[in-house]
Motif scaffolding. Sequence first.
Motif, PDB file in Angstrom:
ATOM      1  N   SER A 176       7.489  91.170  52.281  1.00 51.31           N
ATOM      2  CA  SER A 176       7.410  92.141  52.889  1.00 51.31           C
ATOM      3  C   SER A 176       6.279  93.107  52.853  1.00 51.31           C
ATOM      4  CB  SER A 176       8.622  93.072  51.991  1.00 51.31           C
ATOM      5  OG  SER A 176      10.061  91.790  52.331  1.00 51.31           O
ATOM      6  N   LEU A 177       5.785  93.316  50.644  1.00 47.70           N
ATOM      7  CA  LEU A 177       5.072  94.019  50.926  1.00 47.70           C
ATOM      8  C   LEU A 177       3.427  93.958  51.625  1.00 47.70           C
ATOM      9  CD1 LEU A 177       5.152  94.327  47.097  1.00 47.70           C
ATOM     10  CD2 LEU A 177       5.441  96.261  48.373  1.00 47.70           C
ATOM     11  N   LEU A 178       3.591  92.784  51.492  1.00 51.29           N
ATOM     12  CA  LEU A 178       1.911  91.673  52.826  1.00 51.29           C
ATOM     13  C   LEU A 178       1.999  93.002  54.144  1.00 51.29           C
ATOM     14  CD1 LEU A 178      -0.603  90.976  52.293  1.00 51.29           C
ATOM     15  CD2 LEU A 178       0.669  88.528  53.290  1.00 51.29           C
ATOM     16  N   VAL A 179       3.543  92.821  54.830  1.00 47.15           N
ATOM     17  CA  VAL A 179       3.924  93.536  56.028  1.00 47.15           C
ATOM     18  C   VAL A 179       3.703  94.971  56.286  1.00 47.15           C
ATOM     19  CG1 VAL A 179       5.380  93.858  57.532  1.00 47.15           C
ATOM     20  CG2 VAL A 179       5.565  91.424  57.242  1.00 47.15           C
ATOM     21  N   SER A 180       3.724  95.709  55.276  1.00 51.01           N
ATOM     22  CA  SER A 180       4.542  97.241  55.061  1.00 51.01           C
ATOM     23  C   SER A 180       2.235  97.478  54.805  1.00 51.01           C
ATOM     24  CB  SER A 180       4.657  97.803  54.331  1.00 51.01           C
ATOM     25  OG  SER A 180       5.604  97.227  53.908  1.00 51.01           O
ATOM     26  N   VAL A 181       1.582  96.434  54.452  1.00 58.71           N
ATOM     27  CA  VAL A 181       0.240  97.432  53.763  1.00 58.71           C
ATOM     28  C   VAL A 181      -0.563  96.799  55.310  1.00 58.71           C
ATOM     29  CG1 VAL A 181      -1.596  96.331  52.377  1.00 58.71           C
ATOM     30  CG2 VAL A 181       0.712  97.050  51.513  1.00 58.71           C
ATOM     31  N   VAL A 182       0.159  95.504  55.340  1.00 53.38           N
ATOM     32  CA  VAL A 182      -1.530  95.047  57.007  1.00 53.38           C
ATOM     33  C   VAL A 182      -0.561  96.509  57.709  1.00 53.38           C
ATOM     34  CG1 VAL A 182      -1.605  93.075  58.032  1.00 53.38           C
ATOM     35  CG2 VAL A 182      -1.492  93.172  55.936  1.00 53.38           C
ATOM     36  N   ALA A 183       0.376  96.226  58.013  1.00 51.50           N
ATOM     37  CA  ALA A 183       0.627  97.407  59.214  1.00 51.50           C
ATOM     38  C   ALA A 183       0.278  99.095  59.122  1.00 51.50           C
ATOM     39  CB  ALA A 183       2.213  97.300  59.445  1.00 51.50           C
ATOM     40  N   ASN A 184       0.217  99.440  57.857  1.00 50.59           N
ATOM     41  CA  ASN A 184      -0.039 100.797  57.621  1.00 50.59           C
ATOM     42  C   ASN A 184      -1.636 101.185  58.032  1.00 50.59           C
ATOM     43  OD1 ASN A 184       2.572 101.653  56.858  1.00 50.59           O
ATOM     44  ND2 ASN A 184       2.685 101.675  54.683  1.00 50.59           N
ATOM     45  N   HIS A 185      -2.406  99.539  57.383  1.00 48.43           N
ATOM     46  CA  HIS A 185      -3.736  99.752  57.698  1.00 48.43           C
ATOM     47  C   HIS A 185      -4.165  99.406  58.781  1.00 48.43           C
ATOM     48  CE1 HIS A 185      -3.411 100.431  53.276  1.00 48.43           C
ATOM     49  NE2 HIS A 185      -4.251 100.671  52.935  1.00 48.43           N
ATOM     50  N   THR A 186      -3.653  98.271  59.792  1.00 44.77           N
ATOM     51  CA  THR A 186      -3.930  98.561  60.486  1.00 44.77           C
ATOM     52  C   THR A 186      -3.544  99.070  62.431  1.00 44.77           C
ATOM     53  OG1 THR A 186      -2.546  95.883  61.172  1.00 44.77           O
ATOM     54  CG2 THR A 186      -4.480  95.609  59.564  1.00 44.77           C
ATOM     55  N   PHE A 197       1.090  90.129  65.381  1.00 43.13           N
ATOM     56  CA  PHE A 197       1.535  88.962  64.884  1.00 43.13           C
ATOM     57  C   PHE A 197      -0.186  88.356  64.725  1.00 43.13           C
ATOM     58  CE2 PHE A 197       5.190  90.181  66.626  1.00 43.13           C
ATOM     59  CZ  PHE A 197       6.384  89.876  66.368  1.00 43.13           C
ATOM     60  N   ILE A 198      -0.851  88.341  65.365  1.00 41.42           N
ATOM     61  CA  ILE A 198      -2.041  88.320  65.753  1.00 41.42           C
ATOM     62  C   ILE A 198      -3.047  87.699  63.943  1.00 41.42           C
ATOM     63  CG2 ILE A 198      -4.387  88.171  66.325  1.00 41.42           C
ATOM     64  CD1 ILE A 198      -3.423  89.376  68.964  1.00 41.42           C
ATOM     65  N   ILE A 199      -2.593  88.790  63.186  1.00 42.32           N
ATOM     66  CA  ILE A 199      -3.179  89.134  61.910  1.00 42.32           C
ATOM     67  C   ILE A 199      -2.826  87.836  60.971  1.00 42.32           C
ATOM     68  CG2 ILE A 199      -3.667  90.278  60.126  1.00 42.32           C
ATOM     69  CD1 ILE A 199      -3.778  92.699  61.870  1.00 42.32           C
TER      70      ILE A 199
END
Length: 590
Positions: A176-186, A197-199
């Motif tokens: 869950s944390l990884l989803v939030s961090v990656v989405a917020n930055h990318t 989905f690609i990342i």
Amino acid sequence: MSQTVAATGRPQPGLAGTLRRVLLDRELPHYPSTGKRVWYLAIVVAATVILYYEAYAPGSVSPLVLAHYHMTFSFYLYSTIVGSAFGAISALIAHLGDRIGRANLVVAGVGIVAFIQLFAVPNMPNEWTFVIALMAIGFVEGVVLVCTPALVRDFSPQAGRASAMGFWTIGPVAGSLLVSVVANHTLPIYHDWQSQFIISGIAGVGMFLVALLFLRELSPEIRDQLMVSAKERTLVEIQARGIDPKEATAHPWRQMLSWDLIGSSFAISVFLLIYFAAVGFFTIYFTTTFHNRAGVYLSTSQANGINTWFWGLNCIMLVVVGLLSDRLRVRKPFMIVGALGGLAMTIVFLEQATNPYTSYDTLVVITSVLASFLAIGYVTWMASFTETVEAHNPALVATGIAVWGWVLRAVVAISTLVVALTVTSVTTIVNQLPYAKDVAKVKAILAQHGALVALAQKHAALLRAAAAHPHNLAIVTKAAAAVGGLSNLLAIAKLGPQLSFLSTVGPHLVALQHALAVSPSQWQHWYWVCAAGFVVFIPFVFLMKGRWSPAKAAADLRQREAEVEARLAALRQAGASSTGEPGALAPQPS
């Protein structure tokens, strides 16, 4: 197997044999040393994190997905329910891990999920193919997420089981944390939902390669035994020579479909109802329920901030409590504390639903304490459950965990359906929320032309007739008289675009306003159900294996170690007598 002859004259495996040994033959002939066990456990935990990251990636871009496919929230929600049902079915299939091994199932599953996530999901042409691809991922994950805790059990003796399970249960939290961090930055960079989905798919492919090359598992003869502490390593390897894996795993369901395993699986599933709500709905709940004194609702960023505290404290407590439970040698007291604390904090949490001015900091404190109690109960339950399965038959751990996986996913599917039927405002809010951006424009029109808009709405039929028959003096005169004169009629006519805009967005804003008004009480009803889940959980704790007293648990461990030493001494003496060489039965070092 093809072979070549080396300069020594001994047959050596050829390329095909080497590839098979590296990629398929994953069984370890000896129980690994601590360093190697930690390495294998790290791979399993990392695979779990990545799988949950991929599973939760749709949630980070669900509004974009709904808009792209013109998908209703109801359709998305019910497809999630069906996906959970498929996951329940696949969890039962995972019991094959007791017969064919766990590692290859994990490796294959991680690879299949990664390639679907990377290549299929971002390119689906319509909403049906999109949700079918997600269901396929859910089906495969159902198998893998049963086999991974089975591998954790295999590599962790009971004395360190809670610590190991603490790291494994970090999987969904870290995902869950990884989803939030990656989405917020990318997302600000790529702007499209496909990027997530690609990342995550690329991360999955990387995890697949690591697991393919390095993940190993114990041989059936070793993993089919009960191991309380690492000191039993020698005895376990000696006893492995007399174990028949086929006989040990015969009639798996007859042995595992017992009241204590099914009951405790259901108990932990309802214990986690508030956790499921956090995963799926906390963001929308916070942003549509709580606001400041000026009436401005919490932003998505603020909601994610609360979620970050929730997941962060949960993650820390999973590890801390796992270590503490192993040190004290007990699980049940922690489970009771987790249930009672979770019950109390859920009640405190649900009471805030009807207090829209609850501050951000207050919500952070309440949810963080709630997350801590969830961790206290869940990590010790996982350790206790695997120990309860071992008490039935240590050779059928995957089957026992499959029972839990099936029950858990069935409860998730049913609870999601109940949420959809209970919190009906969610669908309306999600579907109508895009119109919230028009509120400022509506307010500006009403502030400037409120009286004329009211007249236009009151006499809409007469105004439509006048617009349709502008040369009919009687109709126009009647319409003008109704709205207070010809000047008002002309002014209303000039407001045509604004009135059309109001007639388009007005019903949506009215529906949104009503849904926002009733949403808090509906959520409150569901959170009472979540609170009841903790109450249901408590009596099932008494069905599980393990001591309540740390002193008695320590005494059991000392007795077990003495029995192991006596057994080893007897085996060594027997081996020396039969061969004339001391320690003849000792296993080879790993």
